[in-house]
Design an enzyme around this catalytic site. Structure first.
Site, PDB file in Angstrom:
ATOM      1  N   GLY A 158      -9.836   3.190  -6.486  1.00 49.22           N
ATOM      2  CA  GLY A 158     -11.092   2.953  -5.782  1.00 49.22           C
ATOM      3  C   GLY A 158     -11.364   1.503  -5.439  1.00 49.22           C
ATOM      4  N   ARG A 280      -2.316  12.081  -6.118  1.00 49.27           N
ATOM      5  CA  ARG A 280      -3.358  13.120  -6.159  1.00 49.27           C
ATOM      6  C   ARG A 280      -3.999  13.200  -4.785  1.00 49.27           C
ATOM      7  NH1 ARG A 280      -6.993   9.247  -4.404  1.00 49.27           N
ATOM      8  NH2 ARG A 280      -6.889   7.429  -5.735  1.00 49.27           N
TER       9      ARG A 280
END
Length: 428
Positions: A158, A280
């Site tokens: 992030g 992912r």
């Protein structure tokens, strides 16, 4: 017959966790979230989804809870929407003999230095890089690579703790921030010092060995908070093929042949350079954008893979889908934010979501948490999608009152009154 259940380890406050729950229900599964703190996910309580409190950092505790659930349910699969738990997911799937990722490959991939080593050894173009454990290492590594450099934690996601440092002062400042106790480390405090690869950025979504889509992404330095995604990126066939080939080479080099992956590249003077491979599915709103652009429900197809059923990534349409993220330009108290209802009512706007309410303190962190909202638009036409998105963004406005400075705080308190020691009680 026992109810088939999908176990989700933790969730995602930004929305992907809810997408997994909803997709599981559409597939006839009973979703169960295991979380160290289920209360942090508002959607669990709002819709009364089943959630169980368990120490999700403790593999043995997770095994015990999954075993207990297995006595009541037919546990069809176990997964997570968060990278931090993906290696744990792999271990749980191995223990219960369920389809899942290779935990060793996930752990190597999530450690950015190991990822860089494996990619470079396989001939995948990556930025020049060094591993640093202290300020002296950072300083010498930056000097070897040459300024400007990217300084980031060796483990993280992030854009947390990531910064472009253009000079020695900024290198020292960010090193102090990372090592000074303000950054929350997910592992030993080790940093990656990287060459700044300049050029347009492209993000890819891959499932198994199939490239689903390539997006153009706008990440603004110095902190690389994403401002916009648009599918598909404007690429020639040769450019698309070159990016796809490099991305599949990444998966082979990292042993990521199972499940979804998100790959970030920049097209530099020497061609595509891999910035990062995330083992992912990308977080919200990427799954929504892919579905709007191509008609492919990535979350549902991932769940089918998790439970061992046949999955299908066939594209059902070719539209343009884009997202713009609302990012404040200062810290302070959010006085008001409005226009979201008008924007959501526009034709072609797929979603308008605000993450904050009035009177919320805004403290920018230089990562994904700086977003205060997002807008999605889609249509068969790229020009129409871009125009719709811009009109919707223009409808939303907000006001932030900056926090008072130390001097302003002192001034607002007024002069300090002192009581003379000789004054009588009734004179004080």
């Amino acid at each position: 017959m026992a109810t088939r259940a999908l176990i989700l380890v933790e969730g995602d406050p930004t929305g992907t966790g809810l997408l997994y729950i909803q997709a599981a229900q559409r597939l006839g599964l009973h979703p169960i979230t295991l979380s160290a703190d289920p209360a942090r996910y508002e959607y669990l309580a709002a819709e009364k989804y089943e959630a169980i409190r368990v120490d999700t950092d403790n593999l043995d505790a997770l095994i015990r809870e999954c075993s207990r659930l297995g006595a009541t349910y037919d546990v069809a699969g176990i997964t997570s929407s968060l990278e931090a738990f993906y290696a744990t997911i792999g271990k749980l799937c191995q223990y219960f003999d369920l389809p899942g990722p290779n935990p060793t490959s996930i752990e190597r991939c999530c450690e950015k230095f190991s990822q860089r080593q494996l990619l470079a050894a396989a001939g995948v173009p990556v930025p020049a890089y060094r591993l640093a454990a202290n300020a002296a290492d950072v300083q010498s590594s930056a000097a070897e690579i040459g300024l400007p450099v990217i300084l980031k934690p060796a483990v993280g996601a992030g854009s947390c703790g990531v910064r472009l440092c253009r000079n020695a002062d900024e290198v020292a400042e960010h090193t102090t921030y990372l090592l000074g106790g303000k950054h929350i480390w997910r592992s030993l405090p080790r940093m990656l010092v990287e060459e700044f690869a300049e050029g347009p950025q492209y993000n890819l979504e891959v499932m198994e060995n199939e490239v689903i889509g390539v997006a153009a992404a706008d990440y603004g330095p110095p902190h690389f908070v994403c401002r916009e995604h648009i599918y598909p990126a404007l690429l020639t066939d040769d450019e698309h093929e070159r990016i796809a080939d490099i991305s599949l080479n990444c998966l082979r080099a990292l042993g990521l042949g199972w499940g979804p992956a998100n790959i970030e590249l920049r097209w530099t003077e020497r061609g595509p350079v891999v910035i990062e491979v995330n083992p992912r599915l990308a977080g919200s709103p990427v799954p929504q954008l892919v579905q709007a652009a191509y008609g492919v429900d990535l979350v549902s197809e991932h769940i089918k893979l998790v439970i061992g059923e046949e999955w299908n990534l066939r594209k059902r349409r070719s539209h343009t889908a884009a997202a713009r993220y609302l990012i404040p330009d200062c810290d302070g108290t959010l006085d008001w934010i409005d226009g979201d209802s008008r924007a959501a009512a526009m034709s072609g706007v797929a979603e308008v979501k605000l993450f904050v309410e009035a009177k919320t303190p805004i403290i920018r962190k230089g990562d994904y948490r700086d977003r205060i909202g997002q807008i999605l638009a889609a249509s068969p036409s790229r020009a129409l999608t871009e125009a719709t998105l811009q009109r919707a963004v223009d409808l939303i406005d907000w006001s932030i009152t900056p926090f008072p400075t130390v001097g302003e705080q002192e001034q607002s308190l007024g002069p300090t009154l002192s009581t003379p020691a000789s004054a009588a009680p009734d004179e004080r």
